[in-house]
Design a protein around this motif. Structure first.
Motif, PDB file in Angstrom:
ATOM      1  N   VAL A 122       9.291  -8.950  -7.313  1.00 11.55           N
ATOM      2  CA  VAL A 122       9.054  -8.227  -6.265  1.00 11.55           C
ATOM      3  C   VAL A 122       9.422  -6.909  -6.257  1.00 11.55           C
ATOM      4  O   VAL A 122      10.797  -6.856  -6.367  1.00 11.55           O
ATOM      5  CB  VAL A 122       9.440  -9.035  -4.903  1.00 11.55           C
ATOM      6  N   TYR A 123       8.721  -5.649  -5.970  1.00 13.56           N
ATOM      7  CA  TYR A 123       9.161  -4.459  -6.057  1.00 13.56           C
ATOM      8  C   TYR A 123       8.747  -3.465  -4.916  1.00 13.56           C
ATOM      9  O   TYR A 123       8.003  -3.750  -4.217  1.00 13.56           O
ATOM     10  CB  TYR A 123       9.029  -3.839  -7.464  1.00 13.56           C
ATOM     11  N   ASP A 124       9.248  -2.298  -4.788  1.00 14.01           N
ATOM     12  CA  ASP A 124       8.924  -1.296  -3.777  1.00 14.01           C
ATOM     13  C   ASP A 124       7.761  -0.444  -4.176  1.00 14.01           C
ATOM     14  O   ASP A 124       7.577   0.209  -4.903  1.00 14.01           O
ATOM     15  CB  ASP A 124      10.226  -0.419  -3.620  1.00 14.01           C
ATOM     16  N   GLY A 125       6.604  -0.958  -3.509  1.00  8.40           N
ATOM     17  CA  GLY A 125       5.396  -0.345  -3.888  1.00  8.40           C
ATOM     18  C   GLY A 125       5.343   1.057  -3.302  1.00  8.40           C
ATOM     19  O   GLY A 125       4.265   1.688  -3.826  1.00  8.40           O
ATOM     20  N   ASP A 126       5.969   1.532  -2.512  1.00 12.46           N
ATOM     21  CA  ASP A 126       6.033   2.731  -1.733  1.00 12.46           C
ATOM     22  C   ASP A 126       6.796   3.882  -2.895  1.00 12.46           C
ATOM     23  O   ASP A 126       6.631   5.023  -2.660  1.00 12.46           O
ATOM     24  CB  ASP A 126       6.441   2.761  -0.522  1.00 12.46           C
ATOM     25  N   CYS A 127       7.486   3.255  -3.754  1.00 14.35           N
ATOM     26  CA  CYS A 127       8.211   4.286  -4.662  1.00 14.35           C
ATOM     27  C   CYS A 127       7.584   4.374  -5.845  1.00 14.35           C
ATOM     28  O   CYS A 127       7.270   3.464  -6.522  1.00 14.35           O
ATOM     29  CB  CYS A 127       9.501   3.465  -4.796  1.00 14.35           C
ATOM     30  N   GLY A 128       7.271   5.691  -6.246  1.00 13.87           N
ATOM     31  CA  GLY A 128       6.672   5.973  -7.378  1.00 13.87           C
ATOM     32  C   GLY A 128       7.248   5.708  -8.613  1.00 13.87           C
ATOM     33  O   GLY A 128       6.663   5.174  -9.726  1.00 13.87           O
ATOM     34  N   PHE A 129       8.583   5.645  -8.804  1.00 13.79           N
ATOM     35  CA  PHE A 129       9.298   5.528  -9.958  1.00 13.79           C
ATOM     36  C   PHE A 129       9.415   3.846 -10.048  1.00 13.79           C
ATOM     37  O   PHE A 129       9.117   3.568 -11.228  1.00 13.79           O
ATOM     38  CB  PHE A 129      10.903   5.824  -9.803  1.00 13.79           C
ATOM     39  N   CYS A 130       9.449   3.208  -9.033  1.00  9.27           N
ATOM     40  CA  CYS A 130       9.559   1.631  -9.204  1.00  9.27           C
ATOM     41  C   CYS A 130       8.328   1.179  -9.668  1.00  9.27           C
ATOM     42  O   CYS A 130       7.972   0.247 -10.418  1.00  9.27           O
ATOM     43  CB  CYS A 130       9.806   1.104  -7.796  1.00  9.27           C
TER      44      CYS A 130
ATOM     45  N   THR B 232       4.203  -8.500  -7.016  1.00  4.04           N
ATOM     46  CA  THR B 232       3.849  -7.951  -5.970  1.00  4.04           C
ATOM     47  C   THR B 232       4.671  -6.924  -5.274  1.00  4.04           C
ATOM     48  O   THR B 232       5.746  -7.010  -5.515  1.00  4.04           O
ATOM     49  CB  THR B 232       3.459  -8.968  -5.178  1.00  4.04           C
ATOM     50  N   ALA B 233       4.118  -5.834  -4.741  1.00 10.99           N
ATOM     51  CA  ALA B 233       4.975  -5.001  -3.633  1.00 10.99           C
ATOM     52  C   ALA B 233       5.537  -5.884  -2.805  1.00 10.99           C
ATOM     53  O   ALA B 233       4.791  -6.577  -2.137  1.00 10.99           O
ATOM     54  CB  ALA B 233       4.349  -3.908  -3.398  1.00 10.99           C
ATOM     55  N   TRP B 234       6.937  -5.524  -2.358  1.00 15.58           N
ATOM     56  CA  TRP B 234       7.481  -6.440  -1.101  1.00 15.58           C
ATOM     57  C   TRP B 234       6.601  -5.910   0.158  1.00 15.58           C
ATOM     58  O   TRP B 234       6.400  -6.916   1.091  1.00 15.58           O
ATOM     59  CB  TRP B 234       8.742  -6.055  -0.635  1.00 15.58           C
TER      60      TRP B 234
ATOM     61  N   GLU C 156      14.083  -3.745   0.322  1.00 18.13           N
ATOM     62  CA  GLU C 156      14.058  -2.506   0.134  1.00 18.13           C
ATOM     63  C   GLU C 156      15.268  -2.375  -0.833  1.00 18.13           C
ATOM     64  O   GLU C 156      15.367  -1.174  -1.339  1.00 18.13           O
ATOM     65  CB  GLU C 156      14.405  -1.710   1.402  1.00 18.13           C
ATOM     66  N   TYR C 157      16.336  -2.984  -0.838  1.00 20.36           N
ATOM     67  CA  TYR C 157      17.522  -2.874  -1.675  1.00 20.36           C
ATOM     68  C   TYR C 157      17.262  -2.828  -3.211  1.00 20.36           C
ATOM     69  O   TYR C 157      17.935  -2.033  -3.789  1.00 20.36           O
ATOM     70  CB  TYR C 157      18.663  -3.481  -1.124  1.00 20.36           C
ATOM     71  N   GLU C 158      16.766  -3.735  -3.774  1.00 19.05           N
ATOM     72  CA  GLU C 158      16.569  -4.078  -4.980  1.00 19.05           C
ATOM     73  C   GLU C 158      15.396  -4.949  -5.371  1.00 19.05           C
ATOM     74  O   GLU C 158      14.765  -5.570  -4.538  1.00 19.05           O
ATOM     75  CB  GLU C 158      17.881  -4.961  -5.195  1.00 19.05           C
ATOM     76  N   ALA C 159      14.759  -4.952  -6.642  1.00 14.95           N
ATOM     77  CA  ALA C 159      13.813  -5.749  -7.253  1.00 14.95           C
ATOM     78  C   ALA C 159      14.147  -7.024  -7.125  1.00 14.95           C
ATOM     79  O   ALA C 159      15.543  -7.331  -7.425  1.00 14.95           O
ATOM     80  CB  ALA C 159      13.552  -5.036  -8.732  1.00 14.95           C
ATOM     81  N   LEU C 160      13.228  -7.911  -6.791  1.00 10.81           N
ATOM     82  CA  LEU C 160      13.551  -9.266  -6.821  1.00 10.81           C
ATOM     83  C   LEU C 160      12.861  -9.983  -7.906  1.00 10.81           C
ATOM     84  O   LEU C 160      11.640  -9.805  -7.921  1.00 10.81           O
ATOM     85  CB  LEU C 160      13.360  -9.822  -5.476  1.00 10.81           C
ATOM     86  N   TRP C 161      13.340 -11.017  -8.157  1.00  8.11           N
ATOM     87  CA  TRP C 161      12.865 -12.294  -9.361  1.00  8.11           C
ATOM     88  C   TRP C 161      12.954 -13.396  -8.486  1.00  8.11           C
ATOM     89  O   TRP C 161      14.204 -13.876  -8.115  1.00  8.11           O
ATOM     90  CB  TRP C 161      13.671 -12.234 -10.732  1.00  8.11           C
TER      91      TRP C 161
END
Length: 130
Positions: free
Chosen positions: A8-16, A34-36, A52-57
């Motif tokens: 799970v990652y931040d889909g609104d962040c271009g870098f992520c 998937t994006a959070w 929002e704070y971190e990528a999740l596995w």
């Protein structure tokens, strides 16, 4: 029930998004992604604040690994040298160093290539996953 881990990652962040795209193309982890913003966070047992704070596995049994350990698990799920790197990142003291680097990158992702002001974490999220 899921049978594969979920990143799970931040889909609104271009870098992520660029990092996840790189991982999918080059590292080829064995997981779903998937994006959070599109994930059912409640069903996954994760708060929006943490997503929002971190990528999740998230493992199929619901165990959640965040930040540098999420990256380590992603790498470990791949093949070859990536899996070795993932295993090394889970060992102390490398794990502690990886955490510090992850936090520095996450806190400054809006300044990195592909980052935008929308990538900036709110100040209240920068040091505490809550």
């Amino acid at each position: 029930m899921r049978t594969r881990p979920l990143l799970v990652y931040d889909g609104d962040c271009g870098f992520c998004t660029a990092c996840v795209t790189f991982a999918q193309r080059r590292i080829r982890p064995r997981c779903e992604v998937t994006a959070w913003q599109r994930a059912g966070l409640d069903a996954l047992g994760v708060t929006r604040r943490r997503a929002e704070y971190e990528a999740l596995w998230i493992t199929p049994d619901g165990t959640v690994h965040g930040g540098a350990q999420a990256v380590a698990k992603l790498l470990a799920s791949a093949r070859g040298g990536w899996a070795v790197l993932g295993a090394v990142l889970q060992l102390a003291p490398v794990r502690w160093l990886a955490h510090g680097i992850y936090r520095a990158v996450a806190d400054n992702r809006h300044r990195l290539p592909g980052g935008t002001p929308a990538c900036a974490l709110p100040a209240t999220h920068r040091h505490d996953p809550g």
